[in-house]
Scaffold this motif. Structure first.
Motif, PDB file in Angstrom:
ATOM      1  N   GLU A  48      -2.631  -0.516   4.497  1.00 39.09           N
ATOM      2  CA  GLU A  48      -2.379   0.714   5.150  1.00 39.09           C
ATOM      3  C   GLU A  48      -3.217   0.693   6.388  1.00 39.09           C
ATOM      4  O   GLU A  48      -3.002   1.384   7.162  1.00 39.09           O
ATOM      5  CB  GLU A  48      -2.303   1.910   4.234  1.00 39.09           C
ATOM      6  N   LYS A  50      -3.854  -1.701   8.061  1.00 43.88           N
ATOM      7  CA  LYS A  50      -3.230  -2.545   9.158  1.00 43.88           C
ATOM      8  C   LYS A  50      -2.037  -1.728   9.681  1.00 43.88           C
ATOM      9  O   LYS A  50      -1.218  -2.329  10.487  1.00 43.88           O
ATOM     10  CB  LYS A  50      -2.939  -3.830   8.593  1.00 43.88           C
ATOM     11  N   GLY A  51      -1.793  -0.359   9.330  1.00 44.60           N
ATOM     12  CA  GLY A  51      -0.601   0.251   9.937  1.00 44.60           C
ATOM     13  C   GLY A  51       0.508   0.242   9.124  1.00 44.60           C
ATOM     14  O   GLY A  51       1.551   0.794   9.711  1.00 44.60           O
ATOM     15  N   HIS A  52       0.578  -0.125   7.986  1.00 46.02           N
ATOM     16  CA  HIS A  52       1.700  -0.551   7.125  1.00 46.02           C
ATOM     17  C   HIS A  52       1.682   0.749   6.136  1.00 46.02           C
ATOM     18  O   HIS A  52       0.693   1.315   5.956  1.00 46.02           O
ATOM     19  CB  HIS A  52       1.824  -1.777   6.405  1.00 46.02           C
ATOM     20  N   THR A  53       2.843   1.115   5.703  1.00 46.39           N
ATOM     21  CA  THR A  53       3.063   2.083   4.821  1.00 46.39           C
ATOM     22  C   THR A  53       3.298   1.501   3.382  1.00 46.39           C
ATOM     23  O   THR A  53       4.377   0.905   3.376  1.00 46.39           O
ATOM     24  CB  THR A  53       4.119   3.237   4.753  1.00 46.39           C
ATOM     25  N   THR A  69       6.188  -0.732   4.312  1.00 44.48           N
ATOM     26  CA  THR A  69       6.955  -0.825   5.515  1.00 44.48           C
ATOM     27  C   THR A  69       6.126  -0.782   6.855  1.00 44.48           C
ATOM     28  O   THR A  69       5.080  -0.085   6.912  1.00 44.48           O
ATOM     29  CB  THR A  69       7.960   0.921   5.688  1.00 44.48           C
ATOM     30  N   ALA A  70       6.424  -1.735   7.729  1.00 43.80           N
ATOM     31  CA  ALA A  70       5.653  -1.659   9.108  1.00 43.80           C
ATOM     32  C   ALA A  70       5.820  -0.407   9.979  1.00 43.80           C
ATOM     33  O   ALA A  70       6.699   0.381   9.823  1.00 43.80           O
ATOM     34  CB  ALA A  70       6.000  -2.894   9.830  1.00 43.80           C
ATOM     35  N   ALA A  71       4.973  -0.304  10.954  1.00 45.31           N
ATOM     36  CA  ALA A  71       5.232   0.932  11.664  1.00 45.31           C
ATOM     37  C   ALA A  71       6.471   1.278  12.636  1.00 45.31           C
ATOM     38  O   ALA A  71       6.853   1.689  12.848  1.00 45.31           O
ATOM     39  CB  ALA A  71       3.864   0.973  13.130  1.00 45.31           C
ATOM     40  N   ASN A  72       7.133  -0.411  12.809  1.00 47.50           N
ATOM     41  CA  ASN A  72       8.280  -0.382  13.419  1.00 47.50           C
ATOM     42  C   ASN A  72       9.608  -0.307  12.535  1.00 47.50           C
ATOM     43  O   ASN A  72      10.668  -0.343  13.025  1.00 47.50           O
ATOM     44  CB  ASN A  72       8.473  -1.865  14.222  1.00 47.50           C
TER      45      ASN A  72
END
Length: 94
Positions: A48, A50-53, A69-72
């Protein structure tokens, strides 16, 4: 006798290749006991950061498999080393 010898040699070859075939799907991880691994919660926090959920963290042979899930918005499958937290493989799931 010759047929038995060939069948035995083939069976031994397949048995020896079995672990190698299984490990092709999952990257090499830790050989240390699980008591020395980071916890699932620690791995989730690291991913998390690293910006992931993170949606799940499971033990897969000698690594953690993390679904996230990635930020995009991309769905990811990550294989994470259980002691270092290094992402060994990251795949976008379609």
């Amino acid at each position: 006798m010759r047929k038995t010898l060939i069948a035995s040699a083939t069976a031994l070859t397949l048995l020896a290749a079995g672990p190698a075939l299984a490990s092709d799907d999952v990257p090499e991880g830790a050989s240390a006991p699980r008591s020395e691994w980071m916890s699932k919660e620690q791995i989730a926090r690291l991913v998390e950061s690293k910006g992931h959920t993170v949606t799940s963290v499971i033990v897969e042979e000698t690594v953690y498999e993390v679904e996230a899930t990635a930020a995009n918005g991309d769905a990811l499958e990550l294989y994470v080393h259980p002691m270092s937290g290094e992402i060994l493989r990251q795949t976008v799931v379609e």
